[in-house]
Design an enzyme around this catalytic site. Structure first.
Site, PDB file in Angstrom:
ATOM      1  N   TYR A 125     -13.112  -4.351  10.782  1.00  0.00           N
ATOM      2  CA  TYR A 125     -11.848  -3.605  10.781  1.00  0.00           C
ATOM      3  C   TYR A 125     -11.126  -3.769  12.114  1.00  0.00           C
ATOM      4  O   TYR A 125      -9.914  -4.030  12.159  1.00  0.00           O
ATOM      5  CB  TYR A 125     -12.167  -2.134  10.506  1.00  0.00           C
ATOM      6  CG  TYR A 125     -10.968  -1.229  10.350  1.00  0.00           C
ATOM      7  CD1 TYR A 125     -10.196  -1.247   9.185  1.00  0.00           C
ATOM      8  CD2 TYR A 125     -10.610  -0.330  11.357  1.00  0.00           C
ATOM      9  CE1 TYR A 125      -9.109  -0.400   9.041  1.00  0.00           C
ATOM     10  CE2 TYR A 125      -9.525   0.518  11.210  1.00  0.00           C
ATOM     11  CZ  TYR A 125      -8.777   0.480  10.054  1.00  0.00           C
ATOM     12  OH  TYR A 125      -7.698   1.320   9.904  1.00  0.00           O
ATOM     13  N   ALA A 126     -11.872  -3.641  13.227  1.00  0.00           N
ATOM     14  CA  ALA A 126     -11.263  -3.774  14.559  1.00  0.00           C
ATOM     15  C   ALA A 126     -10.687  -5.174  14.746  1.00  0.00           C
ATOM     16  O   ALA A 126      -9.580  -5.332  15.285  1.00  0.00           O
ATOM     17  CB  ALA A 126     -12.297  -3.478  15.644  1.00  0.00           C
ATOM     18  N   SER A 183      -4.131  -0.022  14.175  1.00  0.00           N
ATOM     19  CA  SER A 183      -5.003   1.161  14.318  1.00  0.00           C
ATOM     20  C   SER A 183      -5.431   1.280  15.777  1.00  0.00           C
ATOM     21  O   SER A 183      -5.521   0.263  16.481  1.00  0.00           O
ATOM     22  CB  SER A 183      -6.252   0.986  13.462  1.00  0.00           C
ATOM     23  OG  SER A 183      -7.232   1.952  13.806  1.00  0.00           O
ATOM     24  N   LYS A 222      -7.436  -5.412  12.872  1.00  0.00           N
ATOM     25  CA  LYS A 222      -6.340  -4.619  13.443  1.00  0.00           C
ATOM     26  C   LYS A 222      -5.890  -5.165  14.808  1.00  0.00           C
ATOM     27  O   LYS A 222      -4.714  -5.080  15.147  1.00  0.00           O
ATOM     28  CB  LYS A 222      -6.749  -3.144  13.543  1.00  0.00           C
ATOM     29  CG  LYS A 222      -6.987  -2.484  12.176  1.00  0.00           C
ATOM     30  CD  LYS A 222      -5.740  -2.501  11.323  1.00  0.00           C
ATOM     31  CE  LYS A 222      -5.901  -1.771  10.008  1.00  0.00           C
ATOM     32  NZ  LYS A 222      -4.671  -1.792   9.196  1.00  0.00           N
ATOM     33  N   GLY A 258       0.832  -1.208   0.000  1.00  0.00           N
ATOM     34  CA  GLY A 258       0.000   0.000   0.000  1.00  0.00           C
ATOM     35  C   GLY A 258       0.864   1.255   0.000  1.00  0.00           C
ATOM     36  O   GLY A 258       0.479   2.276   0.564  1.00  0.00           O
ATOM     37  N   ASN A 309       1.245  -2.207   5.346  1.00  0.00           N
ATOM     38  CA  ASN A 309       0.426  -1.001   5.496  1.00  0.00           C
ATOM     39  C   ASN A 309      -0.887  -1.076   4.708  1.00  0.00           C
ATOM     40  O   ASN A 309      -1.852  -0.398   5.063  1.00  0.00           O
ATOM     41  CB  ASN A 309       1.257   0.210   5.026  1.00  0.00           C
ATOM     42  CG  ASN A 309       0.404   1.411   4.730  1.00  0.00           C
ATOM     43  OD1 ASN A 309       0.019   2.149   5.625  1.00  0.00           O
ATOM     44  ND2 ASN A 309       0.060   1.608   3.445  1.00  0.00           N
TER      45      ASN A 309
HETATM   46  P1  NDP Z   1      -5.493   4.812   1.816  1.00  0.00           P
HETATM   47  O1  NDP Z   1      -6.849   4.360   1.434  1.00  0.00           O
HETATM   48  O2  NDP Z   1      -5.078   6.211   1.561  1.00  0.00           O
HETATM   49  O3  NDP Z   1      -4.388   3.838   1.174  1.00  0.00           O
HETATM   50  C1  NDP Z   1      -4.545   2.467   1.246  1.00  0.00           C
HETATM   51  C2  NDP Z   1      -3.408   1.795   0.519  1.00  0.00           C
HETATM   52  O4  NDP Z   1      -3.622   0.363   0.567  1.00  0.00           O
HETATM   53  C3  NDP Z   1      -3.310   2.178  -0.924  1.00  0.00           C
HETATM   54  O5  NDP Z   1      -1.957   2.377  -1.275  1.00  0.00           O
HETATM   55  C4  NDP Z   1      -3.863   0.963  -1.658  1.00  0.00           C
HETATM   56  O6  NDP Z   1      -3.224   0.806  -2.903  1.00  0.00           O
HETATM   57  C5  NDP Z   1      -3.469  -0.163  -0.738  1.00  0.00           C
HETATM   58  N1  NDP Z   1      -4.283  -1.357  -0.913  1.00  0.00           N
HETATM   59  C6  NDP Z   1      -5.621  -1.508  -0.677  1.00  0.00           C
HETATM   60  N2  NDP Z   1      -6.008  -2.755  -0.975  1.00  0.00           N
HETATM   61  C7  NDP Z   1      -4.889  -3.419  -1.401  1.00  0.00           C
HETATM   62  C8  NDP Z   1      -4.645  -4.742  -1.841  1.00  0.00           C
HETATM   63  N3  NDP Z   1      -5.621  -5.673  -1.912  1.00  0.00           N
HETATM   64  N4  NDP Z   1      -3.388  -5.081  -2.196  1.00  0.00           N
HETATM   65  C9  NDP Z   1      -2.391  -4.168  -2.139  1.00  0.00           C
HETATM   66  N5  NDP Z   1      -2.560  -2.915  -1.736  1.00  0.00           N
HETATM   67  C10 NDP Z   1      -3.807  -2.536  -1.371  1.00  0.00           C
HETATM   68  O7  NDP Z   1      -5.385   4.469   3.376  1.00  0.00           O
HETATM   69  P2  NDP Z   1      -4.460   5.056   4.536  1.00  0.00           P
HETATM   70  O8  NDP Z   1      -3.185   5.528   3.986  1.00  0.00           O
HETATM   71  O9  NDP Z   1      -5.280   5.947   5.352  1.00  0.00           O
HETATM   72  O10 NDP Z   1      -4.236   3.731   5.398  1.00  0.00           O
HETATM   73  C11 NDP Z   1      -3.027   2.987   5.373  1.00  0.00           C
HETATM   74  C12 NDP Z   1      -3.066   1.998   6.536  1.00  0.00           C
HETATM   75  O11 NDP Z   1      -3.170   2.720   7.755  1.00  0.00           O
HETATM   76  C13 NDP Z   1      -4.255   1.046   6.492  1.00  0.00           C
HETATM   77  O12 NDP Z   1      -3.856  -0.233   6.906  1.00  0.00           O
HETATM   78  C14 NDP Z   1      -5.220   1.656   7.510  1.00  0.00           C
HETATM   79  O13 NDP Z   1      -6.067   0.702   8.058  1.00  0.00           O
HETATM   80  C15 NDP Z   1      -4.242   2.217   8.524  1.00  0.00           C
HETATM   81  N6  NDP Z   1      -4.816   3.264   9.347  1.00  0.00           N
HETATM   82  C16 NDP Z   1      -5.264   4.440   8.787  1.00  0.00           C
HETATM   83  C17 NDP Z   1      -5.814   5.427   9.588  1.00  0.00           C
HETATM   84  C18 NDP Z   1      -6.313   6.711   9.048  1.00  0.00           C
HETATM   85  O14 NDP Z   1      -6.903   7.487   9.838  1.00  0.00           O
HETATM   86  N7  NDP Z   1      -6.138   7.036   7.775  1.00  0.00           N
HETATM   87  C19 NDP Z   1      -5.934   5.242  11.041  1.00  0.00           C
HETATM   88  C20 NDP Z   1      -5.418   3.977  11.523  1.00  0.00           C
HETATM   89  C21 NDP Z   1      -4.886   3.040  10.698  1.00  0.00           C
HETATM   90  P3  NDP Z   1      -4.002   0.635  -4.308  1.00  0.00           P
HETATM   91  O15 NDP Z   1      -5.098   1.629  -4.295  1.00  0.00           O
HETATM   92  O16 NDP Z   1      -2.929   0.873  -5.300  1.00  0.00           O
HETATM   93  O17 NDP Z   1      -4.470  -0.787  -4.276  1.00  0.00           O
END
Ligand code: NDP
Length: 251
Positions: free
Chosen positions: A159-160, A146, A163, A13, A94
């Site tokens: 989700y919980a 998270s 995580k 990600g 991530n």
């Molecule tokens: P975004 O939605 O901005 O980014 C999510 C990322 O995950 C993207 O790069 C996406 O890439 C990738 N992704 C999703 N599904 C897949 C898949 N099947 N295979 C590979 N890559 C995948 O989310 P955030 O940056 O906000 O979140 C990042 C992490 O942080 C997550 O795990 C989230 O749960 C955690 N988090 C976020 C919080 C927040 O407030 N934002 C709070 C707590 C935790 P692509 O689109 O190219 O597939």
């Protein structure tokens, strides 16, 4: 000081949000970086952004399109990544999604998707990388959990669960691999300004902010700084921990 000179990091990600911020900070600190994602357009843009912050000659940055929930795809992509770079010193799990719904209305698909992408992915990547890291007798695994995995939240049972599961997984991995020089830790972000939180209504955002003593949402760079610490030798005696980065939400 560049904290990650000579290191190679794989960030799932890494194409957007927190993952991309982690990739930027790692590149700025001298690491070779591989990012995984599924959206080619977003990935290409991330590559351009990462190229622009390179910190040394011959620094390698690459993008692989991989769905982290698919075990066979991850196995194959990990072999390709290791062939390309020779080693992976830092793994950041991530990639993650939300499919929020009250439990009584939650479909099996929403449950499975969240558990597969957020948690099974961690099994997939860690299992594929354990042997090479053990051979190298070093490595740092950073799993992005998270605060919801610590406190729970109505409408986010899937989700919980994913995580919280990540935290138990990480503590177990830390115990399995500590004697081989491999560390495993979680970061538990609070509410961070990314695409994931952008779609929340103003009312929900205000309700969240009311619970943050520091009175602001976090930035992806706040999480990237914590990841940089856990990836580097600065944290060489730290394993099995959950580093909460949430402006004081959970104290
Ligand atoms: P975004 O939605 O901005 O980014 C999510 C990322 O995950 C993207 O790069 C996406 O890439 C990738 N992704 C999703 N599904 C897949 C898949 N099947 N295979 C590979 N890559 C995948 O989310 P955030 O940056 O906000 O979140 C990042 C992490 O942080 C997550 O795990 C989230 O749960 C955690 N988090 C976020 C919080 C927040 O407030 N934002 C709070 C707590 C935790 P692509 O689109 O190219 O597939």
């Amino acid at each position: 000081m560049q904290l990650l000179n000579g290191k190679t990091a794989l960030i799932t990600g890494g194409t957007a949000g927190i993952g991309k911020a982690i990739a930027v900070h790692f590149v700025q600190n001298g690491a070779d970086v591989i990012i995984w994602g599924t959206n080619a357009q977003r990935g290409e843009q991330a590559l351009v952004d990462l190229e622009s912050v390179k910190s040394r000659e011959n620094q390698k940055i690459s993008l692989h399109l991989v769905d982290v929930s698919k075990t066979k795809d991850v196995d194959l992509a990990m072999v390709q990544a290791l062939t390309l770079t020779g080693k992976i010193d830092v793994l950041v799990n991530n990639a993650g999604i939300t499919r929020d719904q009250l439990l009584m209305k939650m479909s099996e698909e929403d449950w499975d998707q969240v558990l597969d992408i957020n948690l099974k992915s961690v099994y997939n990547t860690c299992r594929a990388l354990t042997r090479p890291m053990m051979k190298a007798r070093s490595g740092s695994v950073i799993n992005i959990s998270s605060v919801i995995g610590l406190s729970g939240n109505a409408g986010q049972s899937n989700y919980a669960a994913s995580k919280s599961g990540m935290i138990g997984f990480t503590k177990s991995l830390a115990k399995e691999l500590a004697s081989r020089g491999i560390r495993a830790n979680c970061i538990a972000p609070g509410y961070i300004e990314t695409q994931m939180t952008e779609d929340l209504s103003l009312t929900v955002k205000e309700a969240i902010l009311a619970k943050v003593p520091m009175g602001r949402m976090g930035q992806p760079s706040d999480i990237a700084h914590a990841a940089l610490y856990l990836a580097s030798e600065l944290s060489s005696y730290v394993t099995g921990q959950v580093l909460t980065v949430d402006g004081g939400m959970i104290i």
